[in-house]
Write a protein that holds these residues in place. Sequence first.
Motif, PDB file in Angstrom:
ATOM      1  N   ARG A 139       0.821  -1.223   0.000  1.00 13.40           N
ATOM      2  CA  ARG A 139       0.000   0.000   0.000  1.00 13.40           C
ATOM      3  C   ARG A 139       0.851   1.268   0.000  1.00 13.40           C
ATOM      4  O   ARG A 139       0.472   2.284  -0.566  1.00 13.40           O
ATOM      5  CB  ARG A 139      -0.918   0.012   1.221  1.00 13.40           C
ATOM      6  N   LEU A 140       2.002   1.196   0.688  1.00 14.15           N
ATOM      7  CA  LEU A 140       2.888   2.354   0.789  1.00 14.15           C
ATOM      8  C   LEU A 140       3.926   2.397  -0.332  1.00 14.15           C
ATOM      9  O   LEU A 140       4.815   3.247  -0.342  1.00 14.15           O
ATOM     10  CB  LEU A 140       3.606   2.349   2.144  1.00 14.15           C
ATOM     11  N   ASN A 141       3.818   1.453  -1.272  1.00 12.31           N
ATOM     12  CA  ASN A 141       4.732   1.376  -2.412  1.00 12.31           C
ATOM     13  C   ASN A 141       6.183   1.154  -1.962  1.00 12.31           C
ATOM     14  O   ASN A 141       7.109   1.746  -2.497  1.00 12.31           O
ATOM     15  CB  ASN A 141       4.615   2.633  -3.276  1.00 12.31           C
ATOM     16  N   ARG A 142       6.364   0.275  -0.965  1.00 14.73           N
ATOM     17  CA  ARG A 142       7.692  -0.068  -0.458  1.00 14.73           C
ATOM     18  C   ARG A 142       8.016  -1.509  -0.822  1.00 14.73           C
ATOM     19  O   ARG A 142       7.126  -2.329  -1.002  1.00 14.73           O
ATOM     20  CB  ARG A 142       7.745   0.080   1.062  1.00 14.73           C
ATOM     21  N   ALA A 159      23.470  -9.581   1.392  1.00  8.96           N
ATOM     22  CA  ALA A 159      23.185  -8.163   1.633  1.00  8.96           C
ATOM     23  C   ALA A 159      21.749  -8.001   2.108  1.00  8.96           C
ATOM     24  O   ALA A 159      20.818  -8.471   1.458  1.00  8.96           O
ATOM     25  CB  ALA A 159      23.408  -7.357   0.357  1.00  8.96           C
ATOM     26  N   LEU A 160      21.568  -7.349   3.241  1.00  9.70           N
ATOM     27  CA  LEU A 160      20.246  -7.098   3.790  1.00  9.70           C
ATOM     28  C   LEU A 160      19.796  -5.696   3.379  1.00  9.70           C
ATOM     29  O   LEU A 160      20.483  -4.707   3.658  1.00  9.70           O
ATOM     30  CB  LEU A 160      20.258  -7.219   5.312  1.00  9.70           C
ATOM     31  N   TYR A 161      18.652  -5.646   2.707  1.00 13.88           N
ATOM     32  CA  TYR A 161      18.070  -4.376   2.262  1.00 13.88           C
ATOM     33  C   TYR A 161      16.759  -4.124   2.990  1.00 13.88           C
ATOM     34  O   TYR A 161      15.983  -5.043   3.229  1.00 13.88           O
ATOM     35  CB  TYR A 161      17.776  -4.407   0.756  1.00 13.88           C
ATOM     36  N   THR A 162      16.515  -2.877   3.314  1.00 13.24           N
ATOM     37  CA  THR A 162      15.199  -2.425   3.741  1.00 13.24           C
ATOM     38  C   THR A 162      14.767  -1.411   2.696  1.00 13.24           C
ATOM     39  O   THR A 162      15.398  -0.360   2.552  1.00 13.24           O
ATOM     40  CB  THR A 162      15.242  -1.796   5.142  1.00 13.24           C
ATOM     41  N   ASP A 163      13.738  -1.758   1.932  1.00 14.48           N
ATOM     42  CA  ASP A 163      13.363  -1.017   0.727  1.00 14.48           C
ATOM     43  C   ASP A 163      14.589  -0.984  -0.188  1.00 14.48           C
ATOM     44  O   ASP A 163      15.133  -2.013  -0.478  1.00 14.48           O
ATOM     45  CB  ASP A 163      12.804   0.362   1.068  1.00 14.48           C
ATOM     46  N   ASN A 164      15.052   0.175  -0.591  1.00 14.64           N
ATOM     47  CA  ASN A 164      16.245   0.240  -1.453  1.00 14.64           C
ATOM     48  C   ASN A 164      17.496   0.594  -0.675  1.00 14.64           C
ATOM     49  O   ASN A 164      18.529   0.896  -1.263  1.00 14.64           O
ATOM     50  CB  ASN A 164      16.032   1.258  -2.579  1.00 14.64           C
ATOM     51  N   TYR A 165      17.399   0.583   0.642  1.00 16.37           N
ATOM     52  CA  TYR A 165      18.513   0.988   1.491  1.00 16.37           C
ATOM     53  C   TYR A 165      19.372  -0.224   1.876  1.00 16.37           C
ATOM     54  O   TYR A 165      18.871  -1.178   2.459  1.00 16.37           O
ATOM     55  CB  TYR A 165      17.967   1.678   2.749  1.00 16.37           C
ATOM     56  N   LEU A 166      20.638  -0.190   1.525  1.00 22.93           N
ATOM     57  CA  LEU A 166      21.580  -1.255   1.873  1.00 22.93           C
ATOM     58  C   LEU A 166      21.951  -1.111   3.341  1.00 22.93           C
ATOM     59  O   LEU A 166      22.648  -0.183   3.730  1.00 22.93           O
ATOM     60  CB  LEU A 166      22.837  -1.167   0.993  1.00 22.93           C
ATOM     61  N   GLU A 167      21.453  -2.050   4.150  1.00 24.60           N
ATOM     62  CA  GLU A 167      21.590  -1.948   5.599  1.00 24.60           C
ATOM     63  C   GLU A 167      22.803  -2.705   6.139  1.00 24.60           C
ATOM     64  O   GLU A 167      23.490  -2.227   7.020  1.00 24.60           O
ATOM     65  CB  GLU A 167      20.316  -2.491   6.247  1.00 24.60           C
ATOM     66  N   LYS A 168      23.041  -3.900   5.609  1.00 28.99           N
ATOM     67  CA  LYS A 168      24.086  -4.748   6.185  1.00 28.99           C
ATOM     68  C   LYS A 168      24.680  -5.657   5.126  1.00 28.99           C
ATOM     69  O   LYS A 168      23.973  -6.137   4.247  1.00 28.99           O
ATOM     70  CB  LYS A 168      23.486  -5.591   7.313  1.00 28.99           C
ATOM     71  N   LEU A 169      25.993  -5.883   5.230  1.00 21.60           N
ATOM     72  CA  LEU A 169      26.691  -6.818   4.367  1.00 21.60           C
ATOM     73  C   LEU A 169      27.307  -7.916   5.232  1.00 21.60           C
ATOM     74  O   LEU A 169      27.993  -7.615   6.216  1.00 21.60           O
ATOM     75  CB  LEU A 169      27.812  -6.117   3.589  1.00 21.60           C
ATOM     76  N   ILE A 170      27.063  -9.177   4.872  1.00 19.61           N
ATOM     77  CA  ILE A 170      27.671 -10.311   5.558  1.00 19.61           C
ATOM     78  C   ILE A 170      28.525 -11.039   4.521  1.00 19.61           C
ATOM     79  O   ILE A 170      28.000 -11.601   3.558  1.00 19.61           O
ATOM     80  CB  ILE A 170      26.610 -11.264   6.146  1.00 19.61           C
TER      81      ILE A 170
END
Length: 198
Positions: A139-142, A159-170
């Motif tokens: 609904r929020l286009n995320r 790589a962990l993403y939240t929306d298009n934001y690169l949050e964490k690299l393992i």
Amino acid sequence: MKENWLFIKTPDDYGYPEIIQIDKDIIDYFIVEKIDETCLLKSENRNEKLSETEYKFINQNRIRFFRKGKIHKVLSDEKSITEDCIFEDDYEKLNVTETELTETEIQNLKFEFNWNGEKKNLKFNEVLDPPTIQEINKRLNRQGSRILLEKLNETLFVALYTDNYLEKLIPIKYVDRQKIILHGFPKEPYEINCSIIE
């Protein structure tokens, strides 16, 4: 060649993944950004001398820096205190990922992730959020939370993403059709073996 070392984030750390390069006595700082489907290093335009920094090697692939800082505690509307402290920042050396699989083959793998009691089955390119959150995101286009396979130089990452934001690299140390070895965790064990799920 300059060595790349990934800053090991704890749950309290926010911001883009950070990498340092150590070249002789100079430490240069970079952030990792994804531009046009490629992970790139962007200079933070700051550096320091290794010889002027307090550090120790935890093992051959992990270095810990000790930095002086302050903790500010708010006790009430009228009262707060500031304490001197030493911050410990760990960095994991990035090596070439050992594998005979292609990136496409790796992306099709599903694996069991188990670190300090946290157990999950993960697959690249799948949304991690529960169905109710997925509905809200739609609904929020995320895009929501998901893991992707990323590459920087010759190192592959979960790589962990939240929306298009690169949050964490393992970093991925090794991967074949039976297991995937991940490393660069904030606490021991710093490295884990994950079983591939058929």
